[in-house]
Design a protein around this motif. Sequence first.
Motif, PDB file in Angstrom:
ATOM      1  N   ALA A 203       0.832  -1.205   0.000  1.00  0.00           N
ATOM      2  CA  ALA A 203       0.000   0.000   0.000  1.00  0.00           C
ATOM      3  C   ALA A 203       0.868   1.258   0.000  1.00  0.00           C
ATOM      4  CB  ALA A 203      -0.908  -0.003   1.216  1.00  0.00           C
ATOM      5  N   PRO A 204       0.500   2.251  -0.806  1.00  0.00           N
ATOM      6  CA  PRO A 204       1.241   3.521  -0.830  1.00  0.00           C
ATOM      7  C   PRO A 204       1.083   4.286   0.484  1.00  0.00           C
ATOM      8  CG  PRO A 204      -0.193   3.317  -2.742  1.00  0.00           C
ATOM      9  CD  PRO A 204      -0.584   2.226  -1.794  1.00  0.00           C
ATOM     10  N   VAL A 205       2.015   5.210   0.720  1.00  0.00           N
ATOM     11  CA  VAL A 205       1.970   6.036   1.932  1.00  0.00           C
ATOM     12  C   VAL A 205       1.886   7.511   1.531  1.00  0.00           C
ATOM     13  CG1 VAL A 205       3.248   4.413   3.364  1.00  0.00           C
ATOM     14  CG2 VAL A 205       4.497   6.124   2.025  1.00  0.00           C
ATOM     15  N   SER A 206       1.582   8.369   2.506  1.00  0.00           N
ATOM     16  CA  SER A 206       1.552   9.813   2.274  1.00  0.00           C
ATOM     17  C   SER A 206       2.973  10.356   2.311  1.00  0.00           C
ATOM     18  CB  SER A 206       0.701  10.493   3.347  1.00  0.00           C
ATOM     19  OG  SER A 206       1.210  11.794   3.609  1.00  0.00           O
ATOM     20  N   VAL A 207       3.356  11.118   1.290  1.00  0.00           N
ATOM     21  CA  VAL A 207       4.718  11.640   1.252  1.00  0.00           C
ATOM     22  C   VAL A 207       5.010  12.569   2.431  1.00  0.00           C
ATOM     23  CG1 VAL A 207       5.116  11.476  -1.229  1.00  0.00           C
ATOM     24  CG2 VAL A 207       4.031  13.520  -0.301  1.00  0.00           C
ATOM     25  N   PHE A 208       4.001  13.284   2.888  1.00  0.00           N
ATOM     26  CA  PHE A 208       4.238  14.276   3.942  1.00  0.00           C
ATOM     27  C   PHE A 208       4.528  13.630   5.300  1.00  0.00           C
ATOM     28  CE2 PHE A 208       1.621  16.572   0.817  1.00  0.00           C
ATOM     29  CZ  PHE A 208       2.550  17.554   0.488  1.00  0.00           C
ATOM     30  N   ASP A 209       3.874  12.509   5.567  1.00  0.00           N
ATOM     31  CA  ASP A 209       4.033  11.880   6.883  1.00  0.00           C
ATOM     32  C   ASP A 209       5.123  10.817   6.904  1.00  0.00           C
ATOM     33  OD1 ASP A 209       1.859  13.396   7.628  1.00  0.00           O
ATOM     34  OD2 ASP A 209       0.439  11.850   6.976  1.00  0.00           O
TER      35      ASP A 209
END
Lengths: 240, 340
Positions: A203-209
Amino acid sequence: MYTLAMDTSNQAMSVAVMQDQTLLATTTINHQKTHSEQLLPTIKTLLAAAGLRVAQLDRIVVADGPGSYTGIRIAVTTAKTLAYTLNKTLVGISSLAVLAAGVTRTPALIVPLMDARRQNVFTGGYQWVDDQLTSVIADAHLPLTQLLKEVQILGQPVVFVGVDVPKFAPAIRATLGAQATFADPLSAYPQASRLALLGQVAAPVSVFDFVPRYLRLTEAERTWLQTHHDEGHEPYVEKV
Amino acid sequence: MSQAELILAFESSCDETSVAVIRNGDEILSNIIATQINSHKRFGGVVPEVASRHHVEQITTVTDMALKEAGVSYEQLDAVAVTYGPGLVGALLIGVTAAKTIAFAHDLPLIPVNHMAGHIYAARFVAPLVYPLLALVVSGGHTELVVMKAAGEFQIIGDTRDDAAGEAYDKIGRVLHIPYPAGKEVDRLAHLGQDTFHFPRAMAASEDLDFSFSGLKSAFINTVHHADQIGETLSREDLAASFQAAVVDVLVEKTLQALHQYDVKQLVVAGGVAANQGLREGLQAALAKTAPTVELLVPPLRLCGDNAAMVGASAHVERARGHFADERLNADPGLNFARA
Ligand SMILES: [Zn+2]
């Protein structure tokens, strides 16, 4: 889907460019040179070799730790910045999972090891289930003796993998005897192509976090927490 | 180049993550600063590994805020700039890595910036720099006198032999139970007290332009400990005022000596300690008296501490000089100007 995968968690650096499950180009360098100096030049070279422009990538996959703190930050910062600035999908994969994925076609429990000093290790337990690498023992920072006890209780064949395995081999043998085997030495180096495959189905993640999985607080924080609570404080980082 | 020049600049050398967009080297379109002070306060000083961890967690958010606030797209940018030293290596690497990656992804030139040059060029946001100039750079990590004969040319003529001025503030702050970083509070207390202790002005009389604050620091600590032992309570305000008076005297004295030796048009005061009110007042008074033709430039408070706007200002000059780096750029924690 074009995937770029990178691992700089330890001394070896591995980068790969894949089109779906097909490897287009890869490089692994295990030589004393800083990751900071060689990661981007290697990415550039491999993209050129694969005949791709960086904007054509669909997914950036990065080994996000555990490992050398500075090492994992180089790859994580490169990957999250690239994903952010080109608006690509970002995936983080355990550096231990990458090592485990290098040990294929075995039903045994795969235990990747990294020396964390003072008889501690970064480690986890993985197994191939229906061709998917599955986490059996969660990644952790542990005393080697505790890991060996946990593995012993499971009572199944186990393969150890990682460049630091030889130095722990006598202790492993002493506790586990014939239950333990050792992967061949070349499997000890991470292969970014394996990382890419793991990343394609994760699963992809949020780049900011997105931050590295250090699996360990800094020494300053550990010492501080012995006498303080980590609650109800002002934000540690503030935009001013 | 009739079009405006736009530079995206990064700074992460210590405990501030900062990204800015600068137009033509002297106009700030955005300058986002994420400071980690609340985190390092816990430890009484900057812990390098903690700093690096915060940088990695902040860098993308801060970059995004800087670009959005400036309302600038990648196509409009002319270059990406980054501080590559001096500083904490792990901290520097985050800015360097992010800047290199953006430059690579958008095929933009990459400009490496010396952090100390950045501090000096922050004065460009106040007025154009006129050469030759003298710069006094005072911060937690540095106390330097630098001469610039022309844009991009730096020569150190005076340096600290032990503690940086900002470091000395933090160390005596600990004795006064002032949380890190102590500079602002010591400055505030100092304005409420008098110089009653007359601490030593180290090396104020010697010919060279180097600084030393360890003698002052020891005298301060001994005074407080001695009072503690005999059960006497000293005025914190007077202690702060006496300490600050000694620091300011030394900084002012050495700066005046430098102005005597070097014929310059401007005096730039830069770095985190330039925010110190006592120092500003001391220099202003001394300059008015002994060197009234020298123009004093002190960047506004927000640009004195570490920030990426100053990196953008510096990069403007470096770009004109054709100073670029490629994807191999590494952090250089010990980077320094040449000694005169
Ligand atoms: Zn600074």
